[in-house]
Scaffold this active site. Structure first.
Site, PDB file in Angstrom:
ATOM      1  N   ASP A  49       0.835  -1.203   0.000  1.00 19.29           N
ATOM      2  CA  ASP A  49       0.000   0.000   0.000  1.00 19.29           C
ATOM      3  C   ASP A  49       0.865   1.245   0.000  1.00 19.29           C
ATOM      4  O   ASP A  49       0.586   2.228  -0.702  1.00 19.29           O
ATOM      5  CB  ASP A  49      -0.913  -0.034   1.229  1.00 19.29           C
ATOM      6  CG  ASP A  49      -1.758   1.216   1.365  1.00 19.29           C
ATOM      7  OD1 ASP A  49      -2.574   1.479   0.475  1.00 19.29           O
ATOM      8  OD2 ASP A  49      -1.598   1.942   2.375  1.00 19.29           O
ATOM      9  N   GLU A 121      -1.980  -5.425  -3.560  1.00 18.44           N
ATOM     10  CA  GLU A 121      -1.008  -4.663  -2.783  1.00 18.44           C
ATOM     11  C   GLU A 121       0.129  -5.556  -2.306  1.00 18.44           C
ATOM     12  O   GLU A 121       1.304  -5.139  -2.296  1.00 18.44           O
ATOM     13  CB  GLU A 121      -1.702  -4.009  -1.595  1.00 18.44           C
ATOM     14  CG  GLU A 121      -2.656  -2.892  -1.993  1.00 18.44           C
ATOM     15  CD  GLU A 121      -3.482  -2.362  -0.831  1.00 18.44           C
ATOM     16  OE1 GLU A 121      -4.082  -1.286  -0.984  1.00 18.44           O
ATOM     17  OE2 GLU A 121      -3.535  -3.033   0.225  1.00 18.44           O
TER      18      GLU A 121
END
EC number: 3.1.26.3
Length: 226
Positions: A49, A121
């Site tokens: 992320d 992610e």
């Protein structure tokens, strides 16, 4: 440690050959499959992320040298939100390579927005740890490319955009109806249908009502624009 056929195929779609294949294996392992000697992808998701955020921040600054922070923030949010990560994951068929426990398999985990977004992610982090920032950056920019180019339109909140579309045609606001709920109480999954008075509808499933409503609104907007 060699990769299975499904992970080799995913590696090809990512465009990155792993020197440490175990990183890709961990990136696609959901917590429902974790256990002794088998790590899941949650820690990689946390890192990915942040890597995605840095790459997108740089890309947006390069793309528009005059944009102010107030203009950049919604564009950034549109590019890094979970729904966008899940869309990219679907495009590379990441779901086919996910390692899921039986309960998640039976509940359609390979299609769930939250699982796909998290895994995307984690894959970004795996590439970053394996090949460094430039390798992760190159992969992200390739997979997100068209979205970066069209982010000005995509950054508008989908529910707001759909409401504006309806109001501009003299219609009442769209209605959002919960048509199904599944999963355990601590991790429910919602299916939401958005309806216009003219009869057009669209449906989406997500781990929160807000996400499902946004995705349903975006899907209906795409139908209407088509």
């Amino acid at each position: 440690m060699s990769l299975s056929a499904d992970l080799r195929a995913l590696q090809d779609r990512l465009g990155h050959e792993f020197a440490r294949p175990e990183l890709l294996r961990r990136a696609v392992t959901h917590s429902s499959m974790s256990g002794p000697g088998r790590e899941d992808n949650q820690r990689l998701e946390f890192l990915g992320d942040r890597v995605l955020g840095l790459v997108m921040s740089e890309a947006l600054l390069r793309a528009d040298g005059q944009a102010r922070e107030g203009q950049l923030a919604p564009r950034f949010n549109a590019l890094v939100r979970k729904e966008t990560c899940a869309d990219v994951a679907r495009e590379i068929d990441l779901g086919a390579a996910l390692k899921l426990g039986r309960s998640e398999q039976l509940s359609g985990g390979r299609r769930k927005m939250a699982l796909l977004g998290d895994a995307m992610e984690a894959v970004i982090a795996a590439v970053y740890v394996d090949g460094g920032f430039e390798a992760a950056q190159a992969m992200i920019l390739r997979l997100w490319g068209k979205r970066i180019a069209s982010v000005e339109e995509d950054s508008k909140d989908a529910k707001t955009a759909l409401q504006e579309w309806a109001q501009g045609r003299g219609l009442p606001p769209p209605a959002y109806v919960e048509t199904a709920r599944s999963g355990p109480d601590h991790q429910p999954v919602f299916t939401i249908e958005v309806r216009l008075e003219t009869g057009e509808t669209a449906e989406a499933t997500a781990g929160s009502k807000r996400s499902a409503e946004q995705t349903a609104a975006q899907t209906l907007l795409q139908k209407l624009n088509a």
